[in-house]
Design a protein around this motif. Structure first.
Motif, PDB file in Angstrom:
ATOM      1  N   VAL A 121      72.777   6.496  76.548  1.00 34.45           N
ATOM      2  CA  VAL A 121      73.235   6.920  75.348  1.00 34.45           C
ATOM      3  C   VAL A 121      72.487   7.906  74.388  1.00 34.45           C
ATOM      4  O   VAL A 121      71.310   7.407  73.689  1.00 34.45           O
ATOM      5  N   ARG A 122      71.909   9.304  73.512  1.00 35.53           N
ATOM      6  CA  ARG A 122      71.781   9.636  73.375  1.00 35.53           C
ATOM      7  C   ARG A 122      72.136  10.734  72.046  1.00 35.53           C
ATOM      8  O   ARG A 122      73.664  11.244  72.469  1.00 35.53           O
ATOM      9  N   THR A 123      71.682  11.169  71.325  1.00 35.38           N
ATOM     10  CA  THR A 123      72.610  11.797  69.778  1.00 35.38           C
ATOM     11  C   THR A 123      71.434  12.649  69.913  1.00 35.38           C
ATOM     12  O   THR A 123      70.557  12.795  69.758  1.00 35.38           O
ATOM     13  N   VAL A 124      72.249  13.780  69.286  1.00 38.42           N
ATOM     14  CA  VAL A 124      72.478  15.204  69.091  1.00 38.42           C
ATOM     15  C   VAL A 124      71.347  15.150  67.118  1.00 38.42           C
ATOM     16  O   VAL A 124      70.295  15.106  66.733  1.00 38.42           O
ATOM     17  N   ILE A 125      72.087  14.556  66.239  1.00 39.58           N
ATOM     18  CA  ILE A 125      71.169  14.481  65.205  1.00 39.58           C
ATOM     19  C   ILE A 125      70.064  13.418  65.296  1.00 39.58           C
ATOM     20  O   ILE A 125      70.619  12.273  65.669  1.00 39.58           O
ATOM     21  N   ASN A 126      69.235  13.325  64.770  1.00 34.23           N
ATOM     22  CA  ASN A 126      68.208  12.466  64.883  1.00 34.23           C
ATOM     23  C   ASN A 126      66.939  11.830  66.249  1.00 34.23           C
ATOM     24  O   ASN A 126      66.870  11.636  66.274  1.00 34.23           O
ATOM     25  N   ALA A 127      68.259  13.333  67.356  1.00 32.01           N
ATOM     26  CA  ALA A 127      67.775  12.378  68.418  1.00 32.01           C
ATOM     27  C   ALA A 127      67.207  11.030  68.514  1.00 32.01           C
ATOM     28  O   ALA A 127      66.307  10.562  68.941  1.00 32.01           O
ATOM     29  N   MET A 128      68.031   9.916  68.430  1.00 31.79           N
ATOM     30  CA  MET A 128      68.599   8.830  69.297  1.00 31.79           C
ATOM     31  C   MET A 128      68.418   8.240  70.462  1.00 31.79           C
ATOM     32  O   MET A 128      69.443   9.516  70.842  1.00 31.79           O
ATOM     33  N   THR A 129      67.357   8.112  71.319  1.00 38.47           N
ATOM     34  CA  THR A 129      68.005   7.724  72.636  1.00 38.47           C
ATOM     35  C   THR A 129      68.168   5.876  72.633  1.00 38.47           C
ATOM     36  O   THR A 129      67.084   4.649  72.036  1.00 38.47           O
ATOM     37  N   PHE A 130      69.099   5.484  73.520  1.00 42.82           N
ATOM     38  CA  PHE A 130      69.615   3.653  73.427  1.00 42.82           C
ATOM     39  C   PHE A 130      69.698   3.543  74.563  1.00 42.82           C
ATOM     40  O   PHE A 130      70.804   4.711  75.543  1.00 42.82           O
ATOM     41  N   ASP A 131      68.548   3.147  75.794  1.00 41.82           N
ATOM     42  CA  ASP A 131      68.123   2.721  76.525  1.00 41.82           C
ATOM     43  C   ASP A 131      68.369   1.177  76.752  1.00 41.82           C
ATOM     44  O   ASP A 131      67.423   0.624  76.992  1.00 41.82           O
ATOM     45  N   GLY A 132      69.049   1.142  77.837  1.00 38.58           N
ATOM     46  CA  GLY A 132      69.607  -0.648  78.256  1.00 38.58           C
ATOM     47  C   GLY A 132      67.889  -0.845  79.017  1.00 38.58           C
ATOM     48  O   GLY A 132      68.446  -2.054  79.890  1.00 38.58           O
ATOM     49  N   SER A 133      67.084  -0.260  79.500  1.00 39.97           N
ATOM     50  CA  SER A 133      66.478  -0.548  80.985  1.00 39.97           C
ATOM     51  C   SER A 133      64.958  -1.133  80.242  1.00 39.97           C
ATOM     52  O   SER A 133      64.524  -1.696  80.959  1.00 39.97           O
ATOM     53  N   THR A 134      64.754  -0.788  78.703  1.00 36.49           N
ATOM     54  CA  THR A 134      63.562  -1.542  78.626  1.00 36.49           C
ATOM     55  C   THR A 134      63.555  -3.082  78.411  1.00 36.49           C
ATOM     56  O   THR A 134      64.846  -3.762  77.954  1.00 36.49           O
ATOM     57  N   THR A 135      62.493  -3.589  79.064  1.00 40.07           N
ATOM     58  CA  THR A 135      62.302  -4.781  78.632  1.00 40.07           C
ATOM     59  C   THR A 135      61.031  -5.451  77.626  1.00 40.07           C
ATOM     60  O   THR A 135      61.188  -6.607  77.755  1.00 40.07           O
ATOM     61  N   ASP A 136      60.930  -4.715  76.871  1.00 40.23           N
ATOM     62  CA  ASP A 136      59.454  -5.236  75.930  1.00 40.23           C
ATOM     63  C   ASP A 136      60.371  -5.841  74.230  1.00 40.23           C
ATOM     64  O   ASP A 136      61.467  -5.811  74.408  1.00 40.23           O
ATOM     65  N   PRO A 137      60.505  -6.561  74.332  1.00 39.47           N
ATOM     66  CA  PRO A 137      61.376  -7.840  73.142  1.00 39.47           C
ATOM     67  C   PRO A 137      60.677  -6.567  71.948  1.00 39.47           C
ATOM     68  O   PRO A 137      61.771  -6.958  71.383  1.00 39.47           O
ATOM     69  N   VAL A 138      59.858  -6.189  71.562  1.00 37.14           N
ATOM     70  CA  VAL A 138      59.773  -5.509  70.646  1.00 37.14           C
ATOM     71  C   VAL A 138      60.798  -4.468  70.471  1.00 37.14           C
ATOM     72  O   VAL A 138      61.503  -3.713  69.561  1.00 37.14           O
ATOM     73  N   GLN A 139      60.483  -3.489  71.589  1.00 34.53           N
ATOM     74  CA  GLN A 139      61.660  -2.201  71.311  1.00 34.53           C
ATOM     75  C   GLN A 139      62.918  -2.642  71.712  1.00 34.53           C
ATOM     76  O   GLN A 139      64.006  -2.023  71.488  1.00 34.53           O
ATOM     77  N   MET A 140      63.273  -3.439  71.600  1.00 34.28           N
ATOM     78  CA  MET A 140      64.484  -3.956  72.433  1.00 34.28           C
ATOM     79  C   MET A 140      64.984  -4.458  71.168  1.00 34.28           C
ATOM     80  O   MET A 140      66.331  -4.428  70.297  1.00 34.28           O
ATOM     81  N   ALA A 141      64.846  -5.089  70.506  1.00 33.32           N
ATOM     82  CA  ALA A 141      65.028  -5.035  69.379  1.00 33.32           C
ATOM     83  C   ALA A 141      64.910  -4.467  68.182  1.00 33.32           C
ATOM     84  O   ALA A 141      66.065  -4.136  67.050  1.00 33.32           O
ATOM     85  N   VAL A 142      64.185  -3.088  68.324  1.00 37.35           N
ATOM     86  CA  VAL A 142      63.874  -2.157  67.174  1.00 37.35           C
ATOM     87  C   VAL A 142      65.362  -1.085  67.763  1.00 37.35           C
ATOM     88  O   VAL A 142      66.250  -0.729  66.843  1.00 37.35           O
ATOM     89  N   ARG A 143      66.162  -1.084  69.383  1.00 37.44           N
ATOM     90  CA  ARG A 143      66.307  -0.700  69.068  1.00 37.44           C
ATOM     91  C   ARG A 143      68.085  -1.334  68.642  1.00 37.44           C
ATOM     92  O   ARG A 143      69.271  -0.430  67.925  1.00 37.44           O
ATOM     93  N   ASP A 144      67.936  -2.539  69.101  1.00 37.62           N
ATOM     94  CA  ASP A 144      69.544  -2.939  68.757  1.00 37.62           C
ATOM     95  C   ASP A 144      70.132  -2.860  67.588  1.00 37.62           C
ATOM     96  O   ASP A 144      70.472  -2.818  66.505  1.00 37.62           O
ATOM     97  N   ALA A 145      68.230  -2.793  66.363  1.00 39.32           N
ATOM     98  CA  ALA A 145      68.855  -3.250  65.062  1.00 39.32           C
ATOM     99  C   ALA A 145      69.328  -1.551  64.452  1.00 39.32           C
ATOM    100  O   ALA A 145      69.553  -1.544  63.587  1.00 39.32           O
ATOM    101  N   LEU A 146      69.034  -0.189  64.868  1.00 40.22           N
ATOM    102  CA  LEU A 146      68.944   0.595  64.926  1.00 40.22           C
ATOM    103  C   LEU A 146      70.362   0.737  65.256  1.00 40.22           C
ATOM    104  O   LEU A 146      71.548   2.311  65.008  1.00 40.22           O
ATOM    105  N   ILE A 147      70.945   0.625  66.783  1.00 44.30           N
ATOM    106  CA  ILE A 147      71.974   0.613  67.125  1.00 44.30           C
ATOM    107  C   ILE A 147      73.131  -0.242  65.873  1.00 44.30           C
ATOM    108  O   ILE A 147      74.231   0.420  65.573  1.00 44.30           O
ATOM    109  N   ALA A 148      72.935  -0.988  65.484  1.00 45.94           N
ATOM    110  CA  ALA A 148      73.596  -2.048  64.307  1.00 45.94           C
ATOM    111  C   ALA A 148      73.524  -0.877  63.230  1.00 45.94           C
ATOM    112  O   ALA A 148      74.419  -1.057  62.425  1.00 45.94           O
TER     113      ALA A 148
END
Length: 210
Positions: free
Chosen positions: A94-121
């Motif tokens: 899932v990608r957004t036009v505004i702010n160019a955010m990318t939400f990708d479920g394939s990452t397994t790195d816990p830090v990247q997952m935490a940052v991604r989930d925090a941004l979604i929230a």
């Protein structure tokens, strides 16, 4: 792999073409557009929209879903976060036009997952907060107009509801005034007035029945 733009327009004066133009200007090569027209993001969740349901059937692993911002998916925190997570579980990016955010479920790195989930929230919460603030300001404007004996409406706003919502959304996402003015076809002076006196700008729309 395909790239699908999902556009939602809740008023007749909003356009799907404009959302596609914004996406292409941001560098996305759109293979298909799926759009719901005249649908509220507050009262109707994505899975209950005619075209929103199609996305769950169309999108496959490695496909990219593009939206102008997460508020196109909905305006409810719980629903938006669950929708994005469901797409990620299916392997959809899932990608957004505004702010160019990318939400990708394939990452397994816990830090990247935490940052991604925090941004979604955060982004889902912002979408709901914007919707609630707009509704409250609209109610205040209507109450103000009803409480005046002379029913003085003031000068008619130079912007409509769709433009106001777009301005507020883009400003909240950190877009520059000049960029917002160009995207909404409004003057920079109007953007500054909305930015500096958002409540009164919203109330003015309400007084004129917008």
């Amino acid at each position: 792999m395909q790239t699908i733009l999902y556009a939602r327009v809740s008023a007749a004066d909003q356009t799907i073409a404009h959302q596609r133009k914004q996406a292409e200007a941001a560098g996305f090569k759109i293979d298909a557009v799926v759009a719901d027209e005249g649908v509220s993001g507050v009262s109707t969740v994505l899975a209950e929209r005619a075209q929103g349901r199609r996305l769950f059937d169309m999108l496959r692993a490695s496909d990219v879903l593009v939206v102008r911002w997460v508020d196109r998916l909905g305006r409810n925190y719980a629903n938006v976060t669950e929708t994005i997570r469901e797409f990620m579980r299916r392997g959809v990016i899932v990608r957004t036009v505004i702010n160019a955010m990318t939400f990708d479920g394939s990452t397994t790195d816990p830090v990247q997952m935490a940052v991604r989930d925090a941004l979604i929230a955060f982004m889902a919460a912002t979408a709901q907060a914007q919707a609630e603030a707009t509704k409250e300001a609209q109610r205040a404007g209507i109450d103000h107009a009803k409480g005046r004996d002379d029913a003085y409406l003031g000068r008619k706003p130079s912007y409509n509801r769709a433009q106001f919502d777009s301005v507020v959304s883009m400003l909240d996402m950190g877009e520059a005034v000049q960029a917002v003015a160009k995207a909404t076809n409004l003057s920079r002076g109007t953007i500054y007035r909305i930015r500096d006196s958002r409540g009164e700008a919203e109330a003015a729309l309400a007084r004129w029945g917008a």
